[in-house]
Design a protein around this motif. Sequence first.
Motif, PDB file in Angstrom:
ATOM      1  N   ASP A 111       0.821  -1.218   0.000  1.00  0.00           N
ATOM      2  CA  ASP A 111       0.000   0.000   0.000  1.00  0.00           C
ATOM      3  C   ASP A 111       0.852   1.265   0.000  1.00  0.00           C
ATOM      4  O   ASP A 111       0.395   2.330  -0.412  1.00  0.00           O
ATOM      5  CB  ASP A 111      -0.922   0.019   1.225  1.00  0.00           C
ATOM      6  CG  ASP A 111      -1.978  -1.076   1.165  1.00  0.00           C
ATOM      7  OD1 ASP A 111      -2.380  -1.446   0.043  1.00  0.00           O
ATOM      8  OD2 ASP A 111      -2.387  -1.567   2.232  1.00  0.00           O
ATOM      9  N   ARG A 112       2.069   1.145   0.479  1.00  0.00           N
ATOM     10  CA  ARG A 112       2.942   2.320   0.530  1.00  0.00           C
ATOM     11  C   ARG A 112       4.391   1.884   0.386  1.00  0.00           C
ATOM     12  O   ARG A 112       4.721   0.703   0.511  1.00  0.00           O
ATOM     13  CB  ARG A 112       2.748   3.083   1.840  1.00  0.00           C
ATOM     14  CG  ARG A 112       2.981   2.253   3.092  1.00  0.00           C
ATOM     15  CD  ARG A 112       2.631   3.038   4.327  1.00  0.00           C
ATOM     16  NE  ARG A 112       2.792   2.239   5.539  1.00  0.00           N
ATOM     17  CZ  ARG A 112       2.533   2.690   6.760  1.00  0.00           C
ATOM     18  NH1 ARG A 112       2.117   3.936   6.934  1.00  0.00           N
ATOM     19  NH2 ARG A 112       2.700   1.909   7.807  1.00  0.00           N
ATOM     20  N   GLY A 113       5.250   2.854   0.121  1.00  0.00           N
ATOM     21  CA  GLY A 113       6.665   2.572  -0.056  1.00  0.00           C
ATOM     22  C   GLY A 113       7.141   2.989  -1.433  1.00  0.00           C
ATOM     23  O   GLY A 113       6.388   3.531  -2.251  1.00  0.00           O
ATOM     24  N   THR A 114       8.418   2.724  -1.691  1.00  0.00           N
ATOM     25  CA  THR A 114       9.032   3.063  -2.971  1.00  0.00           C
ATOM     26  C   THR A 114       9.239   1.794  -3.788  1.00  0.00           C
ATOM     27  O   THR A 114       9.764   0.801  -3.290  1.00  0.00           O
ATOM     28  CB  THR A 114      10.396   3.755  -2.752  1.00  0.00           C
ATOM     29  OG1 THR A 114      10.186   4.984  -2.052  1.00  0.00           O
ATOM     30  CG2 THR A 114      11.072   4.058  -4.084  1.00  0.00           C
ATOM     31  N   PHE A 134      -1.147   3.890  -9.317  1.00  0.00           N
ATOM     32  CA  PHE A 134      -0.907   3.685  -7.883  1.00  0.00           C
ATOM     33  C   PHE A 134      -0.427   4.991  -7.250  1.00  0.00           C
ATOM     34  O   PHE A 134       0.749   5.153  -6.925  1.00  0.00           O
ATOM     35  CB  PHE A 134       0.151   2.596  -7.671  1.00  0.00           C
ATOM     36  CG  PHE A 134      -0.204   1.256  -8.262  1.00  0.00           C
ATOM     37  CD1 PHE A 134      -0.997   0.363  -7.552  1.00  0.00           C
ATOM     38  CD2 PHE A 134       0.246   0.896  -9.519  1.00  0.00           C
ATOM     39  CE1 PHE A 134      -1.332  -0.878  -8.091  1.00  0.00           C
ATOM     40  CE2 PHE A 134      -0.080  -0.338 -10.076  1.00  0.00           C
ATOM     41  CZ  PHE A 134      -0.883  -1.228  -9.354  1.00  0.00           C
ATOM     42  N   GLY A 151      -0.663   6.231  -4.402  1.00  0.00           N
ATOM     43  CA  GLY A 151      -0.159   6.163  -3.035  1.00  0.00           C
ATOM     44  C   GLY A 151       1.257   5.650  -2.923  1.00  0.00           C
ATOM     45  O   GLY A 151       1.853   5.675  -1.827  1.00  0.00           O
ATOM     46  N   LEU A 152       1.825   5.180  -4.028  1.00  0.00           N
ATOM     47  CA  LEU A 152       3.188   4.658  -4.043  1.00  0.00           C
ATOM     48  C   LEU A 152       4.138   5.635  -4.713  1.00  0.00           C
ATOM     49  O   LEU A 152       3.733   6.465  -5.529  1.00  0.00           O
ATOM     50  CB  LEU A 152       3.234   3.319  -4.782  1.00  0.00           C
ATOM     51  CG  LEU A 152       2.505   2.144  -4.132  1.00  0.00           C
ATOM     52  CD1 LEU A 152       2.458   0.952  -5.076  1.00  0.00           C
ATOM     53  CD2 LEU A 152       3.176   1.759  -2.817  1.00  0.00           C
ATOM     54  N   THR A 153       5.414   5.515  -4.380  1.00  0.00           N
ATOM     55  CA  THR A 153       6.465   6.284  -5.040  1.00  0.00           C
ATOM     56  C   THR A 153       7.249   5.338  -5.936  1.00  0.00           C
ATOM     57  O   THR A 153       7.599   4.234  -5.521  1.00  0.00           O
ATOM     58  CB  THR A 153       7.408   6.919  -4.009  1.00  0.00           C
ATOM     59  OG1 THR A 153       6.658   7.817  -3.178  1.00  0.00           O
ATOM     60  CG2 THR A 153       8.523   7.694  -4.689  1.00  0.00           C
ATOM     61  N   ASN A 198       4.790  11.479  -8.066  1.00  0.00           N
ATOM     62  CA  ASN A 198       5.218  10.269  -7.357  1.00  0.00           C
ATOM     63  C   ASN A 198       6.175   9.403  -8.176  1.00  0.00           C
ATOM     64  O   ASN A 198       6.405   8.240  -7.848  1.00  0.00           O
ATOM     65  CB  ASN A 198       4.006   9.438  -6.923  1.00  0.00           C
ATOM     66  CG  ASN A 198       3.191   8.902  -8.087  1.00  0.00           C
ATOM     67  OD1 ASN A 198       3.150   9.522  -9.146  1.00  0.00           O
ATOM     68  ND2 ASN A 198       2.533   7.773  -7.891  1.00  0.00           N
ATOM     69  N   ALA A 235      10.382  -1.205  -1.483  1.00  0.00           N
ATOM     70  CA  ALA A 235       9.342  -2.107  -0.990  1.00  0.00           C
ATOM     71  C   ALA A 235       9.051  -3.217  -1.991  1.00  0.00           C
ATOM     72  O   ALA A 235       8.457  -4.237  -1.638  1.00  0.00           O
ATOM     73  CB  ALA A 235       8.066  -1.321  -0.706  1.00  0.00           C
TER      74      ALA A 235
END
Length: 212
Positions: free
Chosen positions: A40-43, A62, A64-66, A91, A111
């Motif tokens: 759900d999150r992270g690079t 996505f 919410g992601l980087t 992002n 991630a």
Amino acid sequence: MADSKHWSTDTAIPGRQRHAPATLRNRDAIVKVLRGILPDRGTILEIASGTGEHVVYFGQAFPGLTFQPSDPDPACLQSIAAWSKREAMANVLPPLQLDAQAALWDVPKPAAILCINMVHISPWESSIGLFEKAGKLLDPGAPFYLYGPYLRDEVETAPGNLDFERSLKSRNLRWGLRDVADMDALATRNGFVQESLSEMPANNISLIYRKS
């Protein structure tokens, strides 16, 4: 590692963007797979980002992601940056010059790692380096995603892929379609297990590994 013969430069687009026609055909199918494996999150680190069209599309899919794109080719780095600027992608980070055969990658811990259409257009040593560095960077449970054409002992190779294999070898004898069994062996050697194999458009497959 990306093959420039699969690209074109769109002169109607200002900047240094390159265009890979296959991206438009496979990006939605890839996103569908990624929805089931990305956190759900992270690079998310992408290796061999090529034109940059995939990573920009993933950033849109996505939010919410980087995403951290990379490529060893300076022309690709310019194209990635141009596409990101054109789409105003907050992002998608500036691309890094990374080579799978380099001694190390100076990158923050990701991630997940994605690698699309690199393995067959690079020497086998690049696949070795890719798995070695992914094994060092990813935490247990993190996904490592590969996409492209592969050989399988139990599946007859499509005629189009056989033609593609001959074309690759005609350009560089060190290139070629890899066997899934060999990829699995590399995975095991570097602390990964194969989670799934999915059929994809145009006789490609998705290989998903997890760090054990």
